[in-house]
Design an enzyme around this catalytic site. Structure first.
Site, PDB file in Angstrom:
ATOM      1  N   HIS A   6      20.140 -35.810 -34.791  1.00 44.24           N
ATOM      2  CA  HIS A   6      20.300 -34.712 -34.091  1.00 44.24           C
ATOM      3  C   HIS A   6      19.020 -34.628 -33.029  1.00 44.24           C
ATOM      4  O   HIS A   6      18.072 -35.369 -33.165  1.00 44.24           O
ATOM      5  CB  HIS A   6      20.064 -33.384 -35.099  1.00 44.24           C
ATOM      6  CG  HIS A   6      18.855 -33.279 -35.744  1.00 44.24           C
ATOM      7  ND1 HIS A   6      17.737 -33.058 -35.172  1.00 44.24           N
ATOM      8  CD2 HIS A   6      18.601 -33.206 -37.013  1.00 44.24           C
ATOM      9  CE1 HIS A   6      16.823 -33.146 -36.128  1.00 44.24           C
ATOM     10  NE2 HIS A   6      17.593 -33.258 -37.404  1.00 44.24           N
ATOM     11  N   ASP A  30      17.377 -37.917 -39.733  1.00 41.69           N
ATOM     12  CA  ASP A  30      16.271 -38.859 -39.782  1.00 41.69           C
ATOM     13  C   ASP A  30      16.257 -39.636 -41.198  1.00 41.69           C
ATOM     14  O   ASP A  30      16.387 -40.933 -41.419  1.00 41.69           O
ATOM     15  CB  ASP A  30      15.063 -38.556 -39.501  1.00 41.69           C
ATOM     16  CG  ASP A  30      14.582 -37.332 -40.054  1.00 41.69           C
ATOM     17  OD1 ASP A  30      15.305 -36.703 -40.880  1.00 41.69           O
ATOM     18  OD2 ASP A  30      13.480 -36.635 -39.712  1.00 41.69           O
TER      19      ASP A  30
END
Length: 433
Positions: A60, A335
């Protein structure tokens, strides 16, 4: 005791990407699809490869922090930072994987139950993050619509499949990317598919997988006690004036620090001299937690997701009638998805993935031999996967390279429910979404 959803928010996608001067950059293997280029080791012109399928898993965009560093200079996370640029808007709907109503979103609910200084909530996609995702979409448009006429210029649900974790920042990131990719050209509502929280496999699911929770809980607690990390943590807490009883770690510090810097908000002055060390220690911690030398941990973190990616390729090779027109799979993740995937691929560079980082998997077919090849890139740079003879990796070699990590959903759930032979102590939950 905090609810498991609250604990889940402590380990999730905390890393905020920026690259610091201390980081040693490993030069990636470069290739180009221009017909004048050749594949590095085979010497064959890349024009001989016909693109068949693209899969993109992306982090994102920039967001508000998950939690502020306690007892230090406060940053004001005001609502103006979350304004939506008009060019990122599209008509979309969020559904479950079968196209039904969107599942409950307890992770997001845990964010909405808290408020940061300034009035916004933790973990929210900011205007800057929306633009980053739009820009990634523009880059993909250049690659797959303008430079190579692979996708049609307007959105088609027959060509493009979009799946996101059921968290607002990843859903909005997917929406912004699609806006950039198709320049708001659509004649239909864009569906974004999500999974219920307990069965999610697009990130390491510490709640849905008991065995992973036990493994990682132990390693998470252990990571903060490693001598160099523990010593540096005591030093930075002292420098910041944070009491020793405050529960703090380098991933937490990095999360808040880089979020502030990315959005131009004030940071405690003492962090100026600690930037490189914070970055290094946060990566050291996550490397210890995911432990790429431990096959089982990576299997439980991303094994079923890797299986999905491989299965998508196999379906294309077999010419499945169900997805015969499908050309692009988009996965909006975190991540903490990208890092174990990079570790499994053997190309993790000991740097935290930046906002909007992407791993792109391309499936090609050689026009003469009709054999299939896979090409991987990370943040736009081609990667040569260990176990592959070339950047254009024969599909068989690529499958073999991932065979030790990919897990079918059935195997994944069987292993997740087996909790024997695991260290008994799990003093701290490892979730970080």
């Amino acid at each position: 005791m905090r609810s498991w959803w609250t604990r889940l928010s402590v380990l999730g996608a905390a890393g905020l990407g920026s690259t610091f001067w201390w980081q040693k950059k490993t030069d990636p293997v470069q290739t180009d699809l221009d017909s004048s280029k050749t594949s590095p080791s085979s010497g064959q012109s890349s024009s001989q490869y016909e693109l068949k399928l693209v899969q993109v898993l992306f982090r994102h965009g920039a967001r508000t922090p998950l939690k502020s560093i306690p007892d230090v200079l406060e940053a004001q996370w005001v609502p103006d930072l979350l304004e939506v640029p008009a060019h990122t808007n599209i008509d979309y709907m969020v559904t479950d994987l079968q196209g039904g109503p969107r599942p409950p979103a307890p992770v997001e609910d845990s964010y909405r139950a808290k408020t940061l200084a300034g009035g916004t909530h933790p973990g929210q996609l900011t205007t800057m993050g929306m633009q980053q995702m739009y820009d990634l979409g523009v880059r993909l448009r250049k690659q797959y619509i303008q430079d190579v006429a692979f996708l049609t210029p307007s959105f088609s649900h027959k060509e493009v499949y979009i799946r996101s974790t059921n968290i607002v920042r990843t859903i909005e990131s997917a929406k912004c990317l699609v806006a950039g990719l198709f320049q708001q050209k659509q004649t239909e509502i864009v569906p974004i598919f999500t999974e219920e929280a307990e069965r999610e496999v697009l990130y390491p699911n510490y709640y849905g997988c008991k065995l992973l929770k036990l493994h990682s809980g132990y390693r998470w607690a252990e990571s903060s006690t490693l001598p160099d990390i523990a010593s540096d943590l005591r030093s930075i807490q002292s420098a910041l004036g944070i009491q020793s009883h405050q529960r703090l770690d380098f991933i937490h510090i990095r999360d808040d620090m880089v979020a502030r810097e990315t959005h131009g908000l004030p940071c405690p002055a003492v962090l100026d001299s600690w930037r490189a060390r914070v970055e290094q220690r946060a990566v050291d911690m996550i490397y210890h937690i995911f432990d790429p030398s431990n096959r089982e941990i990576l299997q439980l973190c991303v094994g079923p997701f890797l299986h999905i990616l491989l299965n998508n390729m196999e379906m294309k090779v077999q010419g499945s009638a169900l997805d015969g027109d499908r050309k692009l799979f988009l996965y909006s993740v975190h991540d903490t998805t990208l890092m174990p995937c990079l570790m499994a691929l053997g190309v993790f560079d000991m740097r935290w993935p930046p906002y909007a980082a992407d791993i792109t998997l391309e499936l090609h077919q050689h026009q003469q031999t009709k054999q299939y090849y896979v090409k991987i890139s990370y943040v736009g740079q081609d990667q040569k996967i260990p176990g592959c003879s070339d950047v254009y990796c024969p599909l068989g070699e690529f499958k073999q390279a991932l065979a030790m990590y990919a897990l079918t959903e059935e195997s994944y759930h069987t292993r997740c429910n087996s909790t024997q032979d695991v260290p008994s102590q799990s003093p701290r939950n490892t979730s970080r979404l």
